[in-house]
Scaffold this active site. Sequence first.
Site, mmCIF file in Angstrom:
data_model
loop_
_atom_site.group_PDB
_atom_site.id
_atom_site.type_symbol
_atom_site.label_atom_id
_atom_site.label_comp_id
_atom_site.label_asym_id
_atom_site.label_seq_id
_atom_site.Cartn_x
_atom_site.Cartn_y
_atom_site.Cartn_z
ATOM 1 N N GLY A 98 0.071 -6.491 -4.712
ATOM 2 C CA GLY A 98 0.664 -5.809 -3.565
ATOM 3 C C GLY A 98 0.884 -4.324 -3.718
ATOM 4 O O GLY A 98 1.410 -3.687 -2.803
ATOM 5 N N THR A 99 0.487 -3.738 -4.855
ATOM 6 C CA THR A 99 0.552 -2.274 -4.977
ATOM 7 C C THR A 99 -0.829 -1.651 -4.849
ATOM 8 O O THR A 99 -0.978 -0.434 -4.985
ATOM 9 C CB THR A 99 1.175 -1.859 -6.328
ATOM 10 O OG1 THR A 99 0.388 -2.395 -7.395
ATOM 11 C CG2 THR A 99 2.607 -2.355 -6.443
ATOM 12 N N LYS A 153 -16.461 -14.820 -5.553
ATOM 13 C CA LYS A 153 -15.489 -15.118 -4.497
ATOM 14 C C LYS A 153 -15.758 -16.497 -3.881
ATOM 15 O O LYS A 153 -14.823 -17.242 -3.566
ATOM 16 C CB LYS A 153 -15.532 -14.044 -3.408
ATOM 17 C CG LYS A 153 -14.989 -12.696 -3.856
ATOM 18 C CD LYS A 153 -14.871 -11.725 -2.683
ATOM 19 C CE LYS A 153 -14.199 -10.432 -3.117
ATOM 20 N NZ LYS A 153 -13.944 -9.512 -1.985
#
Length: 310
Positions: free
Chosen positions: A12-13, A135
Site C-alpha cells: 500500500g505504499t 500472474k
Amino acid sequence: MSNKSKVLVIGGTGYIGNLVVEASLRSGHSTFLLIRKPNNSDPNPSKYRIIRNFDSAGVNFVYGDLHDHESLVKAIKQVDVVISAVGSEQVSDQVKIIAAIKEAGNIKRFFPSEFGNDVDRVNAVEPAKTFFGAKAQIRRIIEAEGIPYTYVSSNSFAGYFIRTISQPGGTAPTRDKITISGDGNPKIVVNKEDDIATYTIKAVDDPRTLNKILYIRPPHNTYSFNEIVSLWEKKIGKTLERIYVPEEQVLKNIQEASFPLNLMLSISHSVFIKGNHTNFEIEPSFGVEASELYPDVKYTTLDEYLDQFV
C-alpha cells in the site's frame, strides 16, 4: 462503516497501492496497511512520508512481511478483504498471501496484484509471456484453493502512457514527431490511476464482481494509438510526423534489448500491435465492466487527461 468490509492492503505504499488505500478510506472502509517494522537503515524516505500521511488519515497499521507466515495470518484475521498491490518482482510471492488467507479462513474476497492486461487473454512474446504467465499462475492457485476473488484488469496507466504518449525517454507528450509500433489501429485502454483505485474499492463488497474479472474499459478511454495522436494534434494545433515501426522491427528490437527494456517493449507489443486490451468481448461468464457497473463514478477521460499538458 460497520456495514462495510474491513480492507487490508498489501503493497500500500507503492505506485497503485497508495491510491487504493486512499480510495478505501474515502469510501468509508476500515482500512489496514501491512508494513514492516520500522528500520532506521531503510533509505526510502518517501515511503515513510506516505505512512505518516496515512497515520494522520486514520489507517490501521499491522506489522508483517510476506516472508513471515505467522505475521501475515495475524494481519489477515483482522479484516474481511485483502487487496495485494505488490510490485512485479513480488508477484510470485503472493503464494504466501494465498497460504495465509487459506489458514486464516475468514476472507470474503482476495484481489491479487494485477492492474494491467487480462493475463488469461494475451498474445505475448518473451519476456512479457513469462511476466503475464506468473500472474496467471497466481490466478490458478487462488481458484484451486477455493478463495473468493476479483481480478482487476485496468489496462494501461495514464501516468505511464499518456505522459509521454509511449515515447521512451520522454517527460511530456511530444510536439514534433512520434514513433508508433505497428499500424496504430488496435484499440487500447488508458485509465487514470486514481480511477483504477476507485473502481477497485467499489468492487470490494459488490456481489456482481465476486469470482469475476473487473475490466476497467470506459468508452471515453478506449482509442487507437492513431486516434490518441490525432486528439493531441487537435489540442496543440499542430500535425506530428508519424513514424511507423513494422512488427518485424519491433520483434527485433525486443530480442536485442536487455532487461528491463525488453520487458517493456514486449508488453507494448502485446498492447499496441496485438491489441490485447480490446481484441475480445467481455462475457458475463467471466467478467464485468467497471464503468457500466458504476455509472456514478466520474472518471477522468483521456481527452481531459491530455489537457494538463497543453
